[in-house]
Write a protein that holds these residues in place. Structure first.
Motif, PDB file in Angstrom:
ATOM      1  N   GLN A   1       0.839  -1.195   0.000  1.00  0.00           N
ATOM      2  CA  GLN A   1       0.000   0.000   0.000  1.00  0.00           C
ATOM      3  C   GLN A   1       0.875   1.245   0.000  1.00  0.00           C
ATOM      4  OE1 GLN A   1      -2.428   0.328   3.501  1.00  0.00           O
ATOM      5  NE2 GLN A   1      -3.713   1.916   2.615  1.00  0.00           N
ATOM      6  N   ILE A   2       0.467   2.238  -0.781  1.00  0.00           N
ATOM      7  CA  ILE A   2       1.130   3.537  -0.768  1.00  0.00           C
ATOM      8  C   ILE A   2       0.167   4.479  -0.059  1.00  0.00           C
ATOM      9  CG2 ILE A   2       2.222   5.346  -2.133  1.00  0.00           C
ATOM     10  CD1 ILE A   2       3.358   2.475  -2.593  1.00  0.00           C
ATOM     11  N   ASN A   3       0.572   4.987   1.090  1.00  0.00           N
ATOM     12  CA  ASN A   3      -0.269   5.898   1.851  1.00  0.00           C
ATOM     13  C   ASN A   3       0.537   7.148   2.210  1.00  0.00           C
ATOM     14  OD1 ASN A   3       1.303   5.242   4.172  1.00  0.00           O
ATOM     15  ND2 ASN A   3       0.028   3.439   4.511  1.00  0.00           N
ATOM     16  N   PRO A   4      -0.099   8.152   2.786  1.00  0.00           N
ATOM     17  CA  PRO A   4       0.634   9.380   3.124  1.00  0.00           C
ATOM     18  C   PRO A   4       1.863   9.141   4.000  1.00  0.00           C
ATOM     19  CG  PRO A   4      -1.701   9.807   3.227  1.00  0.00           C
ATOM     20  CD  PRO A   4      -1.540   8.316   3.034  1.00  0.00           C
ATOM     21  N   LYS A   5       1.832   8.157   4.875  1.00  0.00           N
ATOM     22  CA  LYS A   5       2.978   7.881   5.743  1.00  0.00           C
ATOM     23  C   LYS A   5       4.202   7.489   4.917  1.00  0.00           C
ATOM     24  CE  LYS A   5       3.580   7.891  10.113  1.00  0.00           C
ATOM     25  NZ  LYS A   5       3.769   9.188  10.758  1.00  0.00           N
TER      26      LYS A   5
END
Length: 125
Positions: A69-73
């Motif tokens: 997953q690519i998330n803001p973190k």
């Protein structure tokens, strides 16, 4: 002619995950209007407009190494050189529809387009 909507890239430095794995290869897709509108409702963007780029990149980067997953973190933890690289790529892809720049060959002085999705195409190791 088919419209290209996804573009591969190689980060200059790479993202290091919590286990110490390096992720450099990825894919970015073109942004939709919703990609640019939706983050405006995010409280992080409302309190800090500079956070908009973090949210945008987390929405349009579809793959980075073998991350699930690519998330803001993930975007927050990129090295600044990689963040700047992706911001520039985002602008080229969404403004011009490609990830190329025009350069002049120093040997023959011919103008050529170079895909800069990869740091290797820029002569970097």
């Amino acid at each position: 002619m088919t419209l290209q909507t996804e573009f591969n890239f190689t980060l200059p430095r790479g993202y290091v995950d919590a286990e110490g794995n390096l992720h450099k290869e990825g894919t970015m897709r073109m942004a939709t209007a919703f990609d640019e509108i939706a983050p405006m409702k995010d409280p992080r963007v409302q309190s800090n407009p500079g956070y908009l780029a973090v949210i945008l990149l987390s929405r349009v980067i579809t793959q980075l190494g073998d991350l699930q997953q690519i998330n803001p973190k993930v975007i927050e933890n990129l090295f600044s050189a990689d963040f700047a690289f992706l911001e520039d790529m985002y602008r080229r892809v969404n403004d011009q529809g490609h990830n190329k720049i025009s350069v002049t060959c120093p040997a023959c002085e011919e103008n050529i387009d170079v895909d800069i999705g990869s740091s290797a195409s820029l002569g970097e190791p």
